[in-house]
Design an enzyme around this catalytic site. Structure first.
Site, PDB file in Angstrom:
ATOM      1  N   ASP A 133      -0.450  14.191  -6.882  1.00 30.23           N
ATOM      2  CA  ASP A 133       0.068  13.403  -5.769  1.00 30.23           C
ATOM      3  C   ASP A 133       0.275  14.124  -4.436  1.00 30.23           C
ATOM      4  O   ASP A 133      -0.225  13.665  -3.419  1.00 30.23           O
ATOM      5  CB  ASP A 133       1.383  12.713  -6.187  1.00 30.23           C
ATOM      6  N   CYS A 213       5.090  -1.396   4.508  1.00 23.56           N
ATOM      7  CA  CYS A 213       5.151  -1.394   3.040  1.00 23.56           C
ATOM      8  C   CYS A 213       6.547  -0.983   2.547  1.00 23.56           C
ATOM      9  O   CYS A 213       7.075   0.072   2.930  1.00 23.56           O
ATOM     10  CB  CYS A 213       4.081  -0.457   2.486  1.00 23.56           C
TER      11      CYS A 213
HETATM   12  S1  SF4 Z   1       5.290  -4.041   0.275  1.00 19.38           S
HETATM   13 FE1  SF4 Z   1       3.374  -5.032  -0.224  1.00 19.38          FE
HETATM   14  S2  SF4 Z   1       1.826  -3.423  -0.288  1.00 19.38           S
HETATM   15 FE2  SF4 Z   1       3.820  -2.443  -0.354  1.00 19.38          FE
HETATM   16  S3  SF4 Z   1       4.191  -2.184  -2.551  1.00 19.38           S
HETATM   17 FE3  SF4 Z   1       5.144  -4.137  -1.954  1.00 19.38          FE
HETATM   18  S4  SF4 Z   1       3.632  -5.717  -2.328  1.00 19.38           S
HETATM   19 FE4  SF4 Z   1       2.571  -3.724  -2.381  1.00 19.38          FE
END
Ligand code: SF4
Ligand code: SF4
Length: 382
Positions: A133, A213
């Protein structure tokens, strides 16, 4: 020899073990350039450093004379709850499934080192290096060319049998192996992950904007989270699994036995209230060996304040009033925001008084701004 190595890898806990050349397909290089140029790496400036970008694009720079990359995948237990169950547990927080147990970086590194020792015996003189990672390695690109799985539209690697609930590691070696066949693409016309994403962070297939995100915001980002994103985070306090949970390829995901990350019951939808009350020693003990510890207490408790603010549960108000005296400005500021979301008419006076006291002692500009906004919001509430 490859079959022998696969068997040894399996003994060390790697369900997937495939071989490829240390080369990145042009498509992934173009995606990386576009992703960085768009600023989708948010404040992870190190990702855009030219030396690191160069190594990502050219894995041969990672080890002199490298001829092959052995890509491995280690499974972890998928969430034991549905998206609806997680959302309805408003007094509880969601921790991403891979983080329910021990820190995979440590577990995987140990396993990869053991595999490397066995390879020394099997292969004789050769050079090798392991990565998990954190190194500048385009692991999803290598995994796809090795045939571990294809990169899904949510940008993670998917395997036809195992879905996406596994973690990747790499072993670079100067030994020369015939590469495996690359994986084919099986997303088809599906866009379920893009549609479910609470913040619309998957801005195009294979392209996640980290600025949006929740995984990035709740784990990597250590600052004040944009106010318009906070309501969208719901009760996700460490990471986000939504795009994986909705994926049809995970519909039949099974639990590995044993799960080398040893998930702990207390990390599966934990109660928000007790986590907000942890002091530094309590936090370190509670999350010993867990990846959550890397994020730090302040960032986690910031996320907990947001989850409380999104819960609609006014019984959190006294705890949030206490959090206005937290040692971290980050938590004090987000506690103020949560109070503006939860304060009932009956509680206005007590909250305003707590905010006045907190503001008199506050020295952090951002926390002061949050407190001021909350006071204004409460005053204009009917
Ligand atoms: S915010 Fe959207 S892209 Fe990021 S982990 Fe959650 S569902 Fe996936
Ligand atoms: S949800 Fe659909 S588009 Fe997204 S990764 Fe899974 S199969 Fe691909």
């Amino acid at each position: 020899m490859k079959d022998q190595i696969r068997a040894v890898a399996k003994e060390h806990g790697f369900d997937l073990c495939h071989f490829t050349r240390p080369q990145i397909a042009d498509r992934f290089i173009a995606y990386l350039d576009q992703w960085l140029a768009s600023g989708f790496h948010a404040d992870m400036d190190w990702m855009g450093e030219s030396e690191r970008v160069g190594r990502r694009k050219n894995p041969q720079a990672m080890l002199d004379g490298v001829k092959s990359v052995i890509c491995v995948g280690m499974r972890y237990t998928p969430p034991a709850y549905t998206l609806e169950q997680a959302e309805c547990a408003a007094d509880r927080g969601v921790i991403s499934a891979y983080a329910h147990g021990n820190d995979y970086h440590e577990v995987m590194k140990k396993r990869l080192k053991a595999l490397a020792r066995d390879l020394d015996t099997l292969l004789g003189p050769h050079q090798q290096r392991i990565y998990v990672d954190t190194a500048p390695v385009l692991e999803h690109a290598l995994a796809e060319s090795a045939g571990i799985g294809w990169q899904g539209k949510h940008s993670l690697t998917l395997n036809r049998e195992l879905g996406s609930h596994f973690l990747l590691g790499e072993l670079f070696t100067t030994a020369d192996f015939e590469p495996d066949e690359p994986a084919d693409f099986h997303c088809g016309s599906c866009t379920a992950c893009m549609d479910i994403c609470p913040t619309r962070a998957i801005v195009a297939p294979f392209t996640v904007d980290a600025n949006l995100c929740i995984s990035y915001l709740s784990i990597e980002f250590k600052g004040f989270i944009a106010r318009d994103l906070r309501p969208l985070m719901g009760n996700r306090i460490y990471g986000c699994d939504d795009c994986q949970m909705i994926c049809p390829w995970n519909r039949h995901a099974t639990t590995p036995d044993p799960d080398l990350l040893t998930p702990r019951r207390e990390n599966i939808l934990p109660e928000l209230a007790s986590l907000l009350q942890l002091d530094e020693v309590g936090f370190r003990t509670r999350f010993a060996k867990s990846p959550v510890k890397r994020t730090g207490r302040a960032a986690l408790q910031r996320n907990i304040c947001i989850a409380m603010g999104n819960s609609g549960d006014a019984s959190f108000v006294p705890l949030l009033m206490d959090a206005l005296k937290h040692d971290a400005a980050l938590v004090r500021g987000h506690a103020a925001w949560a109070l503006s979301r939860l304060t009932t008419v009956a509680g206005h006076a007590a909250v305003l008084s707590a905010l006045d006291t907190a503001m008199a002692a506050e020295t952090d500009e951002r926390a002061l701004e949050e407190m001021n906004l909350t006071i204004q919001n409460i005053r204009i509430k009917p």
